[in-house]
Design a protein around this motif. Structure first.
Motif, PDB file in Angstrom:
ATOM      1  N   ILE A  85       0.973  -1.197   0.016  1.00 49.98           N
ATOM      2  CA  ILE A  85       0.206  -0.062   0.124  1.00 49.98           C
ATOM      3  C   ILE A  85       0.841   1.362   0.030  1.00 49.98           C
ATOM      4  N   PRO A  86       1.961   1.684   0.991  1.00 44.68           N
ATOM      5  CA  PRO A  86       2.527   2.505   0.857  1.00 44.68           C
ATOM      6  C   PRO A  86       3.325   2.997  -0.684  1.00 44.68           C
ATOM      7  N   TYR A  87       3.552   2.008  -1.251  1.00 44.51           N
ATOM      8  CA  TYR A  87       4.247   2.131  -2.537  1.00 44.51           C
ATOM      9  C   TYR A  87       3.123   2.509  -3.707  1.00 44.51           C
ATOM     10  N   LEU A  88       2.063   2.105  -3.315  1.00 45.29           N
ATOM     11  CA  LEU A  88       0.852   2.251  -4.497  1.00 45.29           C
ATOM     12  C   LEU A  88       0.641   3.634  -4.236  1.00 45.29           C
ATOM     13  N   MET A  89       0.885   4.089  -2.943  1.00 43.18           N
ATOM     14  CA  MET A  89       0.313   5.762  -2.743  1.00 43.18           C
ATOM     15  C   MET A  89       1.500   6.644  -2.981  1.00 43.18           C
ATOM     16  N   GLY A  90       2.946   6.068  -3.628  1.00 42.55           N
ATOM     17  CA  GLY A  90       3.713   7.109  -3.955  1.00 42.55           C
ATOM     18  C   GLY A  90       5.126   6.835  -3.596  1.00 42.55           C
ATOM     19  N   LYS A  91       5.196   6.095  -2.263  1.00 40.85           N
ATOM     20  CA  LYS A  91       6.759   5.962  -1.808  1.00 40.85           C
ATOM     21  C   LYS A  91       7.317   5.186  -2.750  1.00 40.85           C
ATOM     22  N   PRO A  92       8.858   5.462  -2.900  1.00 38.25           N
ATOM     23  CA  PRO A  92       9.354   4.734  -3.928  1.00 38.25           C
ATOM     24  C   PRO A  92       9.830   3.225  -3.343  1.00 38.25           C
ATOM     25  N   HIS A  93       9.793   2.176  -4.148  1.00 39.10           N
ATOM     26  CA  HIS A  93      10.051   0.780  -3.548  1.00 39.10           C
ATOM     27  C   HIS A  93      11.395   0.547  -3.744  1.00 39.10           C
ATOM     28  N   PRO A  94      12.035   0.092  -2.753  1.00 40.94           N
ATOM     29  CA  PRO A  94      13.511  -0.277  -2.786  1.00 40.94           C
ATOM     30  C   PRO A  94      13.713  -1.237  -4.095  1.00 40.94           C
ATOM     31  N   GLU A  95      12.752  -1.966  -4.476  1.00 39.49           N
ATOM     32  CA  GLU A  95      13.082  -2.933  -5.605  1.00 39.49           C
ATOM     33  C   GLU A  95      12.771  -2.365  -6.847  1.00 39.49           C
ATOM     34  N   GLY A  96      12.269  -1.276  -6.977  1.00 38.91           N
ATOM     35  CA  GLY A  96      11.864  -0.534  -8.431  1.00 38.91           C
ATOM     36  C   GLY A  96      10.199  -0.477  -8.625  1.00 38.91           C
ATOM     37  N   LYS A  97      10.260  -0.317  -9.757  1.00 41.89           N
ATOM     38  CA  LYS A  97       8.590  -0.016 -10.151  1.00 41.89           C
ATOM     39  C   LYS A  97       7.965  -1.206 -10.612  1.00 41.89           C
ATOM     40  N   ARG A  98       8.631  -2.389 -10.918  1.00 44.24           N
ATOM     41  CA  ARG A  98       7.782  -3.479 -11.269  1.00 44.24           C
ATOM     42  C   ARG A  98       8.323  -4.672 -10.683  1.00 44.24           C
ATOM     43  N   LEU A  99       7.334  -5.256  -9.897  1.00 49.51           N
ATOM     44  CA  LEU A  99       7.589  -6.133  -8.969  1.00 49.51           C
ATOM     45  C   LEU A  99       6.446  -7.432  -9.319  1.00 49.51           C
ATOM     46  N   CYS A 100       6.963  -8.671  -8.938  1.00 51.49           N
ATOM     47  CA  CYS A 100       6.119  -9.714  -9.120  1.00 51.49           C
ATOM     48  C   CYS A 100       6.283 -10.667  -7.867  1.00 51.49           C
ATOM     49  N   ASP A 101       5.304 -11.428  -7.320  1.00 51.92           N
ATOM     50  CA  ASP A 101       5.480 -12.404  -6.418  1.00 51.92           C
ATOM     51  C   ASP A 101       4.460 -13.584  -6.167  1.00 51.92           C
ATOM     52  N   TYR A 102       4.532 -14.483  -5.510  1.00 55.86           N
ATOM     53  CA  TYR A 102       3.361 -15.335  -4.868  1.00 55.86           C
ATOM     54  C   TYR A 102       3.386 -14.877  -3.436  1.00 55.86           C
ATOM     55  N   GLN A 103       1.908 -14.876  -3.313  1.00 53.19           N
ATOM     56  CA  GLN A 103       2.012 -14.180  -1.975  1.00 53.19           C
ATOM     57  C   GLN A 103       0.967 -15.305  -1.107  1.00 53.19           C
ATOM     58  N   LYS A 104       1.290 -15.478   0.333  1.00 54.36           N
ATOM     59  CA  LYS A 104       0.474 -16.067   1.115  1.00 54.36           C
ATOM     60  C   LYS A 104      -0.815 -15.361   1.472  1.00 54.36           C
ATOM     61  N   CYS A 105      -1.888 -16.171   1.324  1.00 58.82           N
ATOM     62  CA  CYS A 105      -2.979 -15.438   2.121  1.00 58.82           C
ATOM     63  C   CYS A 105      -4.028 -16.244   2.692  1.00 58.82           C
ATOM     64  N   VAL A 106      -4.534 -15.757   3.593  1.00 57.17           N
ATOM     65  CA  VAL A 106      -5.874 -16.437   4.401  1.00 57.17           C
ATOM     66  C   VAL A 106      -6.960 -15.589   4.366  1.00 57.17           C
ATOM     67  N   ARG A 107      -8.255 -16.313   4.049  1.00 56.84           N
ATOM     68  CA  ARG A 107      -9.403 -15.337   3.945  1.00 56.84           C
ATOM     69  C   ARG A 107     -10.378 -16.432   4.923  1.00 56.84           C
ATOM     70  N   LEU A 108     -11.004 -15.795   5.723  1.00 57.06           N
ATOM     71  CA  LEU A 108     -11.733 -16.671   6.806  1.00 57.06           C
ATOM     72  C   LEU A 108     -13.274 -16.594   6.219  1.00 57.06           C
ATOM     73  N   THR A 109     -13.649 -15.798   5.418  1.00 57.12           N
ATOM     74  CA  THR A 109     -14.998 -15.407   5.094  1.00 57.12           C
ATOM     75  C   THR A 109     -15.660 -16.793   4.309  1.00 57.12           C
ATOM     76  N   ASP A 110     -14.775 -17.591   3.838  1.00 61.81           N
ATOM     77  CA  ASP A 110     -15.471 -18.845   3.330  1.00 61.81           C
ATOM     78  C   ASP A 110     -15.202 -20.160   4.239  1.00 61.81           C
ATOM     79  N   LEU A 111     -14.852 -19.832   5.550  1.00 60.19           N
ATOM     80  CA  LEU A 111     -14.669 -21.158   6.591  1.00 60.19           C
ATOM     81  C   LEU A 111     -15.743 -22.025   6.563  1.00 60.19           C
ATOM     82  N   ASP A 112     -16.916 -21.644   6.502  1.00 57.25           N
ATOM     83  CA  ASP A 112     -18.026 -22.571   6.598  1.00 57.25           C
ATOM     84  C   ASP A 112     -18.036 -23.318   5.332  1.00 57.25           C
ATOM     85  N   SER A 113     -17.691 -22.955   4.326  1.00 56.92           N
ATOM     86  CA  SER A 113     -17.679 -23.415   2.946  1.00 56.92           C
ATOM     87  C   SER A 113     -16.496 -24.768   2.450  1.00 56.92           C
TER      88      SER A 113
END
Ligand code: SER
Length: 583
Positions: free
Chosen positions: A43-71
């Motif tokens: 978020i801070p870099y999308l807001m304009g702060k320079p990112h130390p790795e530059g302007k083009r980034l990619c990754d695979y990101q760990k996420c947990v979403r609990l909204t679907d726990l019951d499903s």
């Protein structure tokens, strides 16, 4: 090469820098339990702060979403998932972003053009319809019939209430063997969304207004599990190569086949994987009755209950065996899984041992209860007994009840739970506190007091004082620090006075997000440098203190009240321990 590797290779080849996945437990935001999207730490870099790795980034990101726990238990839901993402931070915009996605899908993954369709943003009163994206798609060969314009509900993306946001274009894949309709209907569920390209050019402010960001960004997200299922041509995500060996392990342990026991096997597979990732995160989460710890406990206990249902031998190491398959699968992609595997196995082992002691008896109690029931509802006292005596998280009781077509008085349970909590808190405090502030607030105050004490000791005892540990309850703070001598009365008094002076000064507490390297070179104090992600939060208390820290903290030191050291003692060789309270 698997999808993760293909994705990273493609974007690196196109000038992007691969960044590591941020931690699953956010370090800057106590309002969310888990990281839910790849863009959150950026978020801070999308807001304009320079990112130390530059302007083009990619990754695979760990996420947990609990909204679907019951499903969880069906074919397509997961609590933990990986999101592939590429970003332009004020560099390229719609044309390149759409072209990269198109090339990756059609040239790297070889998806035929006729299986693809897209949605683009229809615009609002103030934001124009996204004709630009539509014409870029057309120029690449997507026919106008395969482009649907959708409004704010579907094609405008924001992570929460405020922050960077923008219209998006979503890419769909026709996953059925039916004849592919010429015209794309986004409501037809044979079309599944596989990729979301968000054009983040706006910021939503706290007052609800939308303003332009200083730069135009791209944020894309592709759910790995779903796309692998699509590519492998299966409708059940748990039958992809991602899960094969985990499911095979569960089949082996239960002597049952997946086809006969799919829902329970999916729950076990999903929950054990999520539990492995949560407990491997550097935040050091352990099963408990609050926050992330409670989610971890619920996941493990629910997995255990389903394993019992499948008649897996509870006295065997079944849980660890499944966890080991998962660790092996991910350890080369996530260094913390490798580094913390012993911790993970211990967490699982301890929690299973705890729950095993009471599960059997609790299930008997539940059956007895059901056979005596005169209504179709399990009342609050019964639910509470299952929780308190047998360790059944309320959600587990609800799930069991549902299997017997019964309901649970969950509201009543929660009220009783709260009452009980307050009683035991009062008992342990030895006096009635009136519950004026919630535990979270008090702990937050102690957290800020810890930083002040650390700073005070550096002045009074010397610059070699470093934090070696800390433990906070709603009653007191405990602070361990490097020091070779017992503090004199004078030193204690001076430290106390300094902290109280800073409290009187009502100094503002501020937070900045920056790269770890910047944080260290700016002189921020860090307890375990290797523990932190590459992007860290730095809390400053005026010029009194500056520390890398996950927070939360109060806004002004004046909120703390009076600080008092109640004990100073040895902790271990070269480490002293102070206990202090806020009055
Ligand atoms: N932020 C968007 C999402 O989560 C794209 O990364 O879908």
């Amino acid at each position: 090469m698997n999808l993760k590797e293909q994705f990273i290779n493609f974007f690196v080849k196109n000038g992007h820098v691969q960044i590591p996945s941020a931690p699953l437990i956010p370090e800057n935001d106590p309002s969310v339990l888990f990281n839910t999207a790849g863009m959150q730490p950026l978020i801070p870099y999308l807001m304009g702060k320079p990112h130390p790795e530059g302007k083009r980034l990619c990754d695979y990101q760990k996420c947990v979403r609990l909204t679907d726990l019951d499903s969880i238990g069906d074919k397509t839901h997961h609590t933990f998932f990986e999101m592939l993402g590429n970003w332009s931070l004020g560099d390229y915009f719609k044309k390149e972003s759409i072209t990269y996605s198109f090339e990756f899908l059609t040239q790297v993954l070889n998806i035929p053009l006729e299986r693809l369709a897209v949605t683009v943003f229809a615009g609002t009163e103030n934001i124009p319809r996204d004709e630009t994206s539509a014409s870029i798609w057309q120029s690449l060969g997507i026919s106008p019939d395969r482009i649907a314009y959708l409004g704010e509900e579907d094609n405008f993306w924001i992570a929460g209430e405020t922050g960077p946001c923008g219209g998006d274009t979503e890419i769909f894949y026709f996953r059925s063997n039916d004849e592919i309709p010429q015209k794309f209907d986004p409501k037809d569920d044979r079309w599944v969304e596989i990729w979301n390209n968000v054009f983040m050019e706006f910021n939503k402010n706290a007052d609800g207004t939308i303003t332009e960001l200083p730069q135009k960004n791209v944020d894309t997200g592709m759910g790995l599990e779903r796309v692998v299922a699509v590519l492998e041509g299966v409708l059940d995500n748990y039958q992809t190569s991602i899960w094969q060996d985990v499911i095979a392990k569960i089949e082996e342990l239960s002597h049952k086949s997946y086809n006969d026991a799919a829902p329970s096997m999916r729950i076990i597979a999903d929950h054990v994987r999520t539990a492995v990732f949560i407990s491997a995160d550097y935040a050091g989460i352990k099963p408990s009755n609050t926050d992330q710890g409670y989610i971890l406990r619920r996941l493990i206990r629910r997995a255990i209950r389903h394993a019992k249902k499948l008649e897996i031998d509870m006295n065997s190491d079944w849980l660890l065996e499944i966890a080991k398959v998962i660790i092996k699968k991910y350890e080369n992609y996530y260094p913390e899984i490798k580094a913390n595997q012993e911790i993970v196995l211990e967490v699982l082992k301890d929690e299973a041992a705890k729950f095993n002691r009471t599960l059997e008896k609790g299930l008997k109690e539940f059956s007895k209860l059901v056979s005596h029931l005169t209504t179709s509802e399990i009342n609050k006292d019964e639910a509470f007994k299952l929780y308190d005596t047998y360790g059944f998280p309320i959600e587990l009781t609800e799930e069991l009840a549902k299997e017997h077509n019964l309901s649970v008085d969950t509201e009543g349970f929660k009220a009783k739970f709260k009452e009980h909590q307050e009683l035991s808190r009062t008992a342990s405090a030895g006096k009635f506190k009136g519950g004026l502030s919630s535990q979270g607030e008090i702990e937050t105050k102690y957290h800020t007091a810890t930083h002040l004490l650390n700073a005070a000791l550096k002045i009074v005892v010397g610059p070699d004082v470093h934090q070696k540990g800390s433990n906070i309850t709603s009653e007191r703070m405990r602070f361990d620090f490097s020091c070779n001598h017992k503090l004199s009365e004078e030193e204690k008094e001076q430290a106390e006075e300094l902290v109280n002076r800073w409290i009187m000064d009502d100094i503002p507490v501020t937070m900045e997000t920056m790269s770890k390297a910047d944080a260290i070179s700016s002189g921020a104090e860090a307890m375990f440098i290797e523990k932190y992600a590459d992007i860290v939060n730095v809390y400053s208390i005026g010029d009194v203190s500056k520390e890398i820290c996950g927070g939360p903290h109060v806004k002004h030191t004046g909120e703390l009240g009076k600080f008092k050291i109640i004990k100073e003692e040895a902790s271990s060789a070269g480490i002293r321990r102070i206990k202090a309270i806020l009055e």
